[in-house]
Motif scaffolding. Sequence first.
Motif, short mmCIF file in Angstrom:
data_model
loop_
_atom_site.label_atom_id
_atom_site.label_comp_id
_atom_site.label_asym_id
_atom_site.label_seq_id
_atom_site.Cartn_x
_atom_site.Cartn_y
_atom_site.Cartn_z
N ASN A 50 0.82 -1.22 0.00
CA ASN A 50 0.00 0.00 0.00
C ASN A 50 0.85 1.26 0.00
OD1 ASN A 50 -2.62 -0.95 -0.22
ND2 ASN A 50 -2.71 -1.48 1.95
N GLU A 51 1.89 1.25 0.82
CA GLU A 51 2.76 2.43 0.88
C GLU A 51 3.45 2.63 -0.47
OE1 GLU A 51 5.58 2.44 4.11
OE2 GLU A 51 6.38 4.37 3.42
N LEU A 52 3.96 1.53 -1.03
CA LEU A 52 4.62 1.61 -2.33
C LEU A 52 3.68 2.20 -3.39
CD1 LEU A 52 6.82 0.69 -4.50
CD2 LEU A 52 5.36 -1.31 -4.78
N LEU A 53 2.46 1.66 -3.45
CA LEU A 53 1.55 2.09 -4.52
C LEU A 53 1.10 3.54 -4.31
CD1 LEU A 53 -0.58 -1.11 -5.19
CD2 LEU A 53 1.50 -0.33 -6.32
N PHE B 82 3.98 5.31 -5.75
CA PHE B 82 4.12 5.00 -7.18
C PHE B 82 3.12 5.81 -8.02
CE2 PHE B 82 2.87 2.28 -10.83
CZ PHE B 82 4.09 2.24 -11.50
N VAL B 83 1.87 5.85 -7.59
CA VAL B 83 0.86 6.54 -8.41
C VAL B 83 1.09 8.04 -8.47
CG1 VAL B 83 -0.95 4.78 -8.15
CG2 VAL B 83 -0.85 6.69 -6.52
N THR B 84 1.86 8.59 -7.51
CA THR B 84 2.13 10.04 -7.56
C THR B 84 3.29 10.39 -8.49
OG1 THR B 84 3.71 10.01 -5.73
CG2 THR B 84 1.38 10.31 -5.15
N LEU B 85 4.03 9.37 -8.97
CA LEU B 85 5.11 9.65 -9.93
C LEU B 85 4.50 10.30 -11.16
CD1 LEU B 85 7.15 6.31 -9.80
CD2 LEU B 85 7.82 8.51 -8.80
N VAL C 265 14.08 2.65 -12.33
CA VAL C 265 14.39 2.69 -10.89
C VAL C 265 14.34 1.28 -10.33
CG1 VAL C 265 13.80 3.71 -8.66
CG2 VAL C 265 13.21 4.93 -10.78
N TYR C 266 15.48 0.82 -9.83
CA TYR C 266 15.50 -0.45 -9.12
C TYR C 266 15.32 -0.18 -7.63
CZ TYR C 266 17.21 -3.09 -13.15
OH TYR C 266 17.32 -3.71 -14.36
N CYS C 267 14.19 -0.62 -7.08
CA CYS C 267 13.98 -0.48 -5.64
C CYS C 267 14.43 -1.75 -4.94
CB CYS C 267 12.50 -0.26 -5.33
SG CYS C 267 11.93 1.39 -5.75
N PHE C 268 15.25 -1.61 -3.92
CA PHE C 268 15.57 -2.77 -3.10
C PHE C 268 15.61 -2.34 -1.63
CE2 PHE C 268 20.43 -3.19 -2.53
CZ PHE C 268 20.65 -1.84 -2.65
N GLY D 96 12.84 6.13 -1.85
CA GLY D 96 13.41 6.92 -2.93
C GLY D 96 12.41 7.31 -4.00
N LEU D 97 11.20 6.75 -3.93
CA LEU D 97 10.16 7.11 -4.91
C LEU D 97 9.42 8.39 -4.50
CD1 LEU D 97 8.54 3.65 -5.71
CD2 LEU D 97 10.25 4.89 -7.04
N LYS D 98 9.64 8.81 -3.26
CA LYS D 98 8.93 10.00 -2.76
C LYS D 98 9.60 11.26 -3.28
CE LYS D 98 7.74 7.77 1.63
NZ LYS D 98 6.35 7.36 1.47
N GLY D 99 8.86 12.09 -3.99
CA GLY D 99 9.35 13.41 -4.38
C GLY D 99 10.59 13.43 -5.25
N GLY D 100 10.46 12.97 -6.48
CA GLY D 100 11.59 13.07 -7.40
C GLY D 100 12.42 11.80 -7.43
N LEU D 101 13.13 11.63 -8.54
CA LEU D 101 13.87 10.38 -8.74
C LEU D 101 15.38 10.58 -8.63
CD1 LEU D 101 11.84 8.84 -11.69
CD2 LEU D 101 11.74 8.21 -9.27
N ASP D 102 15.82 11.55 -7.78
CA ASP D 102 17.26 11.81 -7.69
C ASP D 102 17.85 11.27 -6.40
OD1 ASP D 102 15.77 13.57 -6.28
OD2 ASP D 102 16.42 15.36 -7.38
N LYS D 103 17.18 10.28 -5.80
CA LYS D 103 17.71 9.68 -4.58
C LYS D 103 18.49 8.40 -4.91
CE LYS D 103 14.21 11.85 -1.84
NZ LYS D 103 13.09 11.86 -2.83
#
Lengths: 259, 259
Positions: free
Chosen positions: B21-24, B27-30, B180-183, B245-252
């Motif tokens: 749930n947190e991921l999605l 994700f949907v805000t990207l 983006v590879y999330c691990f 790292g998906l929160k607020g921009g993809l520069d993390k």
Amino acid sequence: MQEITIVKVGGKVVETPESLNELLNDFVTLPGLKVLVHGGGRSATKVAAQLGVETKMVDGRRITDLETLKVVTMVYAGLVNKNIVASLQARNANSVGLTGADLNLIKAVKRPVKEIDYGYVGDVESVQVNELMDLINKGVIPVVAPLTHDGKGNMLNTNADTMASALASALAKHYKVNLVYCFEKKGVLSNPDDDESVIKELSHKLFKEHQETGVITEGMIPKLDNGFNALNAGVIKVSITNTQGLKGGLDKGTLLKKD
Amino acid sequence: MQEITIVKVGGKVVETPESLNELLNDFVTLPGLKVLVHGGGRSATKVAAQLGVETKMVDGRRITDLETLKVVTMVYAGLVNKNIVASLQARNANSVGLTGADLNLIKAVKRPVKEIDYGYVGDVESVQVNELMDLINKGVIPVVAPLTHDGKGNMLNTNADTMASALASALAKHYKVNLVYCFEKKGVLSNPDDDESVIKELSHKLFKEHQETGVITEGMIPKLDNGFNALNAGVIKVSITNTQGLKGGLDKGTLLKKD
């Protein structure tokens, strides 16, 4: 309008490699656009047993508690559906496996609890075919598993006959739809003990008469209700036959007729 | 060209309701077009155990005999995939669950037997995105399970990182692709014992140096190989981070750089 044929096949046919191969060989030769709707109950019962999940049926319907929902989601959307899709791709028939959740295709409501609590079973609420039609019009064959979603994040177990009827009805606004229910007999029988006593044409009036006199019973009744619903929604041709009925034209088995 | 973000998430994140749930939600805000590629190994191992199917891993790869193939097809394409799709639909994010067999998306060859027989494991051979792009361009989010097909009717178990890289590379001809590879870690670490020692920018040269000195080891190596392959195929941005790292921009996290 373009012609499209929606074939619904029961689980038994798609659950053994030999009968699946024979079915798909015939299916891909059907002219024009195509949709396949499948079951998978036997595999679900088998996997449930292996997982120690008890199968409870009431009037041929599976009581779907949370564990059973996981099983049917795995078996219908995973095992059975992808096996069919891969087998169609092997025949150069581009296909896509879908449930009612995919592309928001079929939304359902969890069946209200009355005398029986069916659990996570869905009654079809709405059908949305915009993206589906784009795929169909490119020649892609949708392969539809008997699962819907409730719009709140839950999958729901849904009768494949009903899904085929709902899909056929929604597509009838855009295509000349043929709906074929394949089951184990050659058609609806006037004498249950004589497999050759196929009723060639069945009007709704005759259906109700046969129902009252007990000629047509049990599982055949909801199937025919679904068939007549589709006919009333504008589907051109609804027939009930076995998979042999897919060979060379769709005029085999029992053809439903408006009164 | 339109921008598209492909997020690959490991099994752990999508296999518990809270983290999914947190991921999605993130994700949907990207912004822009999106694809989600997922794993599901933990559930597969669990279901396999319940079914009495032994799990054998070599170097983190699952040996996939016929029974294991059935399990991963059920779990990845059924249980995990449809749960994600239904959860996205609940967020009004129209999505479609796919394997490599669906839409003939990713064809693979069964890995040749050398020292180890991996069984029904697929090495990606070709990616075909025509129908996929039509769906993407309508705003549909593909949710891709780590399975391919061999074009002969068989599903094949395929590494999710590799599938994400192959998809990103194919889509790079048509979109500005972020991968983006999330691990589980914040990024690639320069000190494996210090979770804050994230390498901000990783060139291929530095990667190879860190590999030789043992700073980067094991599962991270194929992931980075996949990432650099995507970068070389024209993907604009490849990063490695955790789901935060998906929160607020993809520069993390760690950004891969060409030499």
